[in-house]
Design a protein around this motif. Structure first.
Motif, PDB file in Angstrom:
ATOM      1  N   GLY A  61       0.814  -1.209   0.000  1.00  0.00           N
ATOM      2  CA  GLY A  61       0.000   0.000   0.000  1.00  0.00           C
ATOM      3  C   GLY A  61       0.848   1.259   0.000  1.00  0.00           C
ATOM      4  N   ILE A  62       0.337   2.308  -0.658  1.00  0.00           N
ATOM      5  CA  ILE A  62       1.024   3.596  -0.713  1.00  0.00           C
ATOM      6  C   ILE A  62       0.071   4.656  -0.176  1.00  0.00           C
ATOM      7  N   ASP A  63       0.507   5.386   0.862  1.00  0.00           N
ATOM      8  CA  ASP A  63      -0.317   6.473   1.399  1.00  0.00           C
ATOM      9  C   ASP A  63       0.057   7.784   0.703  1.00  0.00           C
ATOM     10  N   SER A  64      -0.623   8.859   1.045  1.00  0.00           N
ATOM     11  CA  SER A  64      -0.430  10.125   0.339  1.00  0.00           C
ATOM     12  C   SER A  64       0.974  10.692   0.512  1.00  0.00           C
ATOM     13  N   GLN A  98       3.750   8.929   1.058  1.00  0.00           N
ATOM     14  CA  GLN A  98       4.626   8.076   0.254  1.00  0.00           C
ATOM     15  C   GLN A  98       4.471   8.396  -1.232  1.00  0.00           C
ATOM     16  N   LEU A  99       3.255   8.668  -1.660  1.00  0.00           N
ATOM     17  CA  LEU A  99       3.008   8.981  -3.065  1.00  0.00           C
ATOM     18  C   LEU A  99       3.703  10.273  -3.464  1.00  0.00           C
ATOM     19  N   TYR A 117      -3.856   9.402  -9.631  1.00  0.00           N
ATOM     20  CA  TYR A 117      -3.524   9.366  -8.201  1.00  0.00           C
ATOM     21  C   TYR A 117      -4.263   8.224  -7.504  1.00  0.00           C
ATOM     22  N   THR A 118      -5.518   8.067  -7.825  1.00  0.00           N
ATOM     23  CA  THR A 118      -6.336   7.014  -7.210  1.00  0.00           C
ATOM     24  C   THR A 118      -5.791   5.627  -7.542  1.00  0.00           C
ATOM     25  N   ARG A 119      -5.269   5.463  -8.729  1.00  0.00           N
ATOM     26  CA  ARG A 119      -4.710   4.164  -9.141  1.00  0.00           C
ATOM     27  C   ARG A 119      -3.378   3.862  -8.475  1.00  0.00           C
ATOM     28  N   THR A 154      -2.426   3.674  -5.360  1.00  0.00           N
ATOM     29  CA  THR A 154      -2.512   3.330  -3.945  1.00  0.00           C
ATOM     30  C   THR A 154      -1.774   2.038  -3.612  1.00  0.00           C
ATOM     31  N   THR A 155      -1.247   1.369  -4.644  1.00  0.00           N
ATOM     32  CA  THR A 155      -0.437   0.168  -4.447  1.00  0.00           C
ATOM     33  C   THR A 155       0.842   0.308  -5.261  1.00  0.00           C
ATOM     34  N   ALA A 213       1.214   2.021  -8.929  1.00  0.00           N
ATOM     35  CA  ALA A 213       2.154   3.121  -9.149  1.00  0.00           C
ATOM     36  C   ALA A 213       3.060   2.823 -10.336  1.00  0.00           C
TER      37      ALA A 213
END
Length: 82
Positions: free
Chosen positions: A31-34, A36-37, A59-61, A63-64, A68
């Protein structure tokens, strides 16, 4: 593939995420949080010398880790858009 730009691979994304907080690759979850993104996008821009413009759907896509990788490849032009 765009000349001069190698494709982003999963290991690259995991490595860049691990550098946030000085973790090992094994400590990075899927998982990727904001935060981390934001870090990931900055790192990709620095490493590949590109400027990335993402829309809300992209951005929504992202999250993993796999999501990414997919979006970054599309955005950087290293794979054809679907």
């Amino acid at each position: 593939m765009t000349a001069g730009k190698p494709p982003v691979v999963r290991e690259d994304v995991v490595s860049m995420l691990a550098s946030l907080g000085d973790r090992t690759a094994d400590e990075v979850g899927d998982g990727i949080d904001s935060m981390q993104l934001a870090w990931l996008v900055h790192q990709v821009e620095q490493r590949y010398g590109v400027e990335i413009e993402l829309n809300e759907v992209q951005y929504t896509r992202m999250t993993t880790v796999d999501g990414a990788v997919e979006v970054l490849r599309e955005t950087m032009g290293t794979v054809p858009h679907a």
